[in-house]
Design a protein around this motif. Structure first.
Motif, PDB file in Angstrom:
ATOM      1  N   SER A   4       7.578  43.781  26.539  1.00 25.16           N
ATOM      2  CA  SER A   4       7.158  42.378  26.665  1.00 25.16           C
ATOM      3  C   SER A   4       7.932  41.504  25.683  1.00 25.16           C
ATOM      4  CB  SER A   4       5.658  42.255  26.390  1.00 25.16           C
ATOM      5  OG  SER A   4       4.945  43.034  27.296  1.00 25.16           O
ATOM      6  N   LEU A 277       2.680  38.214  31.696  1.00 25.66           N
ATOM      7  CA  LEU A 277       1.772  39.108  32.429  1.00 25.66           C
ATOM      8  C   LEU A 277       1.743  40.494  31.783  1.00 25.66           C
ATOM      9  CD1 LEU A 277       2.545  38.181  36.152  1.00 25.66           C
ATOM     10  CD2 LEU A 277       0.414  37.817  34.919  1.00 25.66           C
ATOM     11  N   GLY A 278       2.931  40.924  31.320  1.00 27.48           N
ATOM     12  CA  GLY A 278       3.019  42.217  30.621  1.00 27.48           C
ATOM     13  C   GLY A 278       2.159  42.211  29.367  1.00 27.48           C
ATOM     14  N   ASN A 281      -1.480  42.309  30.288  1.00 29.40           N
ATOM     15  CA  ASN A 281      -1.914  43.655  30.686  1.00 29.40           C
ATOM     16  C   ASN A 281      -2.132  44.543  29.465  1.00 29.40           C
ATOM     17  OD1 ASN A 281      -2.063  43.338  33.392  1.00 29.40           O
ATOM     18  ND2 ASN A 281       0.045  43.918  33.793  1.00 29.40           N
ATOM     19  N   ALA A 284      -5.170  43.345  27.578  1.00 30.35           N
ATOM     20  CA  ALA A 284      -6.408  43.586  28.335  1.00 30.35           C
ATOM     21  C   ALA A 284      -6.801  45.066  28.229  1.00 30.35           C
ATOM     22  CB  ALA A 284      -6.216  43.180  29.785  1.00 30.35           C
ATOM     23  N   ILE A 285      -5.809  45.938  28.358  1.00 32.39           N
ATOM     24  CA  ILE A 285      -6.085  47.383  28.241  1.00 32.39           C
ATOM     25  C   ILE A 285      -6.507  47.717  26.810  1.00 32.39           C
ATOM     26  CG2 ILE A 285      -5.005  49.680  28.315  1.00 32.39           C
ATOM     27  CD1 ILE A 285      -3.320  48.531  30.691  1.00 32.39           C
TER      28      ILE A 285
END
Lengths: 397, 226
Positions: A4, A277-278, A281, A284-285
C-alpha cells in the motif's frame, strides 16, 4: 502494508509526472501561440453591437458578456487604425500593440512558386507582441528592420523553395509583383504558420495589396494573458471591433490539453484509490484481529480515541512516507523525463520532453493521497474506537 | 471500626437484548466491597457473575441501579471519566492472561502506567518492582508466549496492580491453570489484598479457592442468594 505504501508512492509520483508533462506541453503551446499570434486579435468592425455584447452592472462593477455573433454584420478590416491605437493605449493591461495587414500572395523562387499568407508589420511594434526575434533561426532581424524590401519566411517555405539568406524572391498577386530579399527564416513550431506565413514591412504590404484597410488587424500583448477574454470583451464593446482572445482562438487545442490533463489525473488517481482500498483492507482486518487486544486495552484505561489513534497514526505514517518518497520520485522522474530527446513539430517546436514545474501538481497529488488514506484509515479506526470491551471479553471467554 | 465500602452497588438490573428478545441477566443485585477484603462470587454458568464483574468494573452499564466508588456515583460519569477510573482505580485479571503478544513482559506490565502519563523510566522501574514481588523479574524481557500459564497469569496480575488500584476484579483467574498454579495465583491475590489494602473480587467456579476468601457470595439466576 508495504504494498500500500508503494502504491501511495507510485500514485503521487505518477500524478506529478503526468501532470508535469501534460501541463508542460500545454504551457509550451500557450507560450508558442502567444509568441506568434499575440494575446488578443482586433479585426473587423461590427455594425450591430447590441446583438453581440452586453454590459451588466453588478454591485458597481461592470461585466461584459458575449452573445451569438452569428447575426452580427462585419466590415472587413480596421478603418481608423490611429484612433484605435490611441484608444488601446489607454488600457493599462496592454503591453504591446502591433498593426498588421494580412493577405495572400504567391512566392516565386528560382524554380517553383508557393502560395503564402503575408503579414505586413512594423518590426518594432511586432517585436513587442510576438517572439519573432527568438523564432528567427537564420538571418538577422536588424537586416529586416532596416530594409523595407526585405522578407522573413517560415522555415518550411524556405525548405520548399530552397531559399537562403540574401536570396531574391518575387511575390506575386495583389497590385502586381514585388522583388524582395530574404532577411531571415523563422520557425514557430506551428506547422500551419511555418509553411504559410511570411513577414514583410507594413508599408510594403499596403503598397502590394492596394487596399488600405481590408485584412488589417491589431495584435496585442498583455501584461497578464489570463485576462485576455475579459479585456477582449471590453475592447469589443468600447471600440466596436471584433476582438478575439487567445483562449477563444485556440479553444479546441486548449480543450484537448485540458481533457488530456484531467484524463491522466483520473487514471493516475486510480492508483491512489487502489492503494487506499489496500490500506482500508489491511486496517479492517487488523481491527478484527486485534479486537481482543483493543478490548483489553480499553479495560486498562485506554480511551476510545486511544484505540482509534493506533490506526490513525499508522495511516499518517504511511501517508507521510508516501508523500515524502512519492514527491521525491516524482521530482526526480520529472527531471529525467525533461531530458529525454523528443522532436515535436506541428503545434509547437521542441527537441525534448516539455515539463512544467508547478508546486500545485504536488499539492494536488498530496491532497488526493491524503483524502484516500485518511478515509481508508478513519473508517477502521472509528470501528476500533467503538469496540465494546465487555462484549468482546465476554465472547472471548 | 469497619471501613466504609470501597465500592457499593445497589439494585443492579441488566438484560441482553438480542433479536428483539430481552434476557434478564441480573435482577436487583446489591453488593458492597471493602478495602483489604478478598471476596469471591460463585454460582453456575450463566447466573450473571461475569456480567456483574464487568458492571462493577465500569466496562458496561446496567439498565438500572447505582454504583458508587469511594462514595461517588460512577454510573453518571461519561465514558472519558469511566476510562480514567479504570486506569487509576481498577485492575482486571481474566481467565486468559490477555497479554499483548507483540510486547515483552516488561512492556505489558508498564502499559497501564504509561497510559496514566508516567514516564517510561518510572513506568519500567515500577514494572520491575511489581514483577520482582511476583517472582518474575528474571522473565521481564521475555515475550508472553515464552512463559508458562501460571507465569502469564501472574504477569497479568502485575499489569493489573501496577497503578496501585483500589480494586482488583478477577474473572476466573485460575480457570485455565493447574492446581499448583491456581494456588500460587490465589496466594498472590490474597497477599496483595492484605499488604496493599486492595479489595479483590474473584469470580470463580473453584469452590476450594472461593472458600479460602474472606467472603463468598453465591449467585443463581441473576440474583445473590447468599
Amino acid at each position: 502494508m508495504a504494498m500500500s505504501l508503494i502504491g501511495i508512492v507510485l500514485g503521487i509520483a505518477f500524478f506529478v509526472i503526468t501532470q508535469a508533462q501534460t501541463s508542460g506541453f500545454e504551457a509550451f503551446f500557450i507560450r508558442t501561440i502567444l509568441g506568434t499570434n499575440g494575446a488578443i486579435k482586433i479585426s473587423d468592425r461590427f455594425q450591430d453591437m447590441d446583438g453581440t455584447v452586453s454590459k451588466v452592472s453588478k454591485d458597481g462593477n461592470f461585466q461584459f458578456f458575449f452573445r451569438s455573433r452569428e447575426e452580427a454584420q462585419y466590415t472587413e478590416g480596421i478603418r481608423f487604425p490611429d484612433e484605435i491605437r490611441n484608444a488601446l493605449a489607454s488600457y493599462q493591461d496592454i503591453t504591446g500593440i502591433s498593426e498588421v495587414l494580412e493577405g495572400t500572395a504567391e512566392l516565386a523562387g528560382s524554380s517553383r512558386s508557393f502560395p503564402v499568407i503575408f503579414q505586413g508589420i512594423r518590426y518594432h511594434d511586432h517585436s513587442q507582441v510576438s517572439e519573432l526575434n527568438n523564432q528567427l533561426i537564420a538571418g538577422a532581424i536588424v537586416d529586416f528592420a532596416k530594409d523595407p524590401m526585405s522578407i522573413l519566411v517560415g522555415n518550411r517555405i524556405a525548405e520548399r523553395l530552397m531559399l537562403k539568406i540574401g536570396d531574391r524572391i518575387v511575390m506575386k498577386g495583389g497590385t502586381g509583383t514585388l522583388q524582395l530579399r530574404i532577411a531571415g527564416v523563422f520557425e514557430t513550431g506551428v506547422s500551419q504558420i511555418d509553411k504559410k506565413r511570411i513577414y514583410i514591412h507594413l508599408s510594403t504590404a499596403r503598397q502590394f495589396k492596394g487596399e488600405r484597410f481590408a485584412g488589417s488587424f491589431f495584435q496585442l500583448a498583455l501584461d497578464n494573458p489570463d485576462k485576455a477574454p475579459e479585456l477582449a470583451a471590453q475592447i469589443q464593446y468600447h471600440l466596436g471591433h471584433r476582438s478575439v482572445s487567445w483562449q477563444e482562438r485556440e479553444k479546441v487545442w486548449l480543450d484537448v490539453f485540458k481533457a488530456l490533463r484531467i484524463s491522466s489525473a483520473i487514471t493516475v488517481s486510480s492508483i491512489l484509490l487502489l492503494s487506499g482500498l489496500g490500506i482500508f483492507n489491511v486496517f479492517a482486518i487488523m481491527v478484527i484481529e486485534k479486537t481482543r487486544d483493543i478490548a483489553i486495552l480499553r479495560s486498562m484505561g485506554f480511551s476510545r480515541f486511544d484505540a482509534s489513534a493506533v490506526f490513525l497514526w499508522q495511516g499518517l505514517i504511511i501517508l507521510f512516507l508516501g508523500v515524502l518518497l512519492g514527491s521525491f520520485f516524482g521530482f526526480l522522474s520529472t527531471y529525467f523525463i525533461s531530458e529525454i530527446p523528443l522532436r515535436i513539430r506541428g503545434i509547437f517546436s521542441t527537441d525534448s520532453f516539455v515539463v512544467n514545474w508547478d508546486v500545485f501538481h504536488y499539492l494536488w497529488a498530496i491532497s488526493l493521497a491524503s483524502v484516500f488514506v485518511v478515509i481508508a484509515t478513519w473508517v477502521p479506526a472509528r470501528r476500533a474506537g467503538k469496540i465494546q470491551p465487555a462484549k468482546i471479553i465476554r465472547e472471548t471467554l | 471500626m469497619k471501613h466504609p465500602p470501597l465500592l457499593q452497588a445497589k439494585n443492579l438490573k441488566y438484560s441482553f437484548n438480542e433479536t428483539g428478545t430481552s434476557t434478564h441477566v441480573l435482577n436487583d443485585v446489591s453488593i458492597e466491597l471493602f478495602p483489604g477484603e478478598i471476596t469471591s462470587i460463585v454460582g453456575p454458568s450463566g447466573c450473571g457473575k461475569s456480567t456483574l464483574l464487568y458492571l462493577l468494573g465500569l466496562l458496561d452499564r446496567p439498565d438500572s441501579g447505582e454504583i458508587s466508588l469511594n462514595e461517588k456515583d460512577v454510573l453518571k460519569c461519561d465514558d472519558k471519566k469511566r476510562t480514567i477510573l479504570r486506569n487509576h482505580k481498577l485492575g482486571f485479571v481474566f481467565q486468559f492472561h490477555f497479554l499483548i503478544k507483540e510486547l515483552s513482559v516488561l512492556d505489558n506490565v508498564a502499559l497501564p502506567m504509561r497510559k496514566a502519563g508516567k514516564s517510561k523510566t518510572a513506568s519500567y522501574e515500577k514494572a520491575r518492582d511489581v514483577l520482582g514481588k511476583l517472582g518474575l523479574l528474571d522473565k521481564s524481557n521475555r515475550f508472553p508466549h515464552k512463559l508458562s500459564g501460571g507465569e502469564q497469569q501472574r504477569v497479568a496480575i502485575a499489569r493489573a496492580i501496577i497503578n496501585s488500584p483500589s480494586l482488583i476484579l478477577a474473572d476466573e483467574p485460575t480457570g485455565n491453570l493447574d492446581t499448583e498454579n491456581s494456588k500460587k495465583v490465589h496466594s498472590v491475590l490474597s497477599k496483595l489484598a492484605i499488604e496493599e489494602n486492595i479489595s479483590v473480587l474473584i469470580v470463580t467456579h473453584n469452590l476450594e479457592l472461593a472458600q479460602s476468601c474472606d467472603r463468598v457470595i453465591k449467585m443463581r439466576d441473576g440474583r445473590i442468594i447468599e
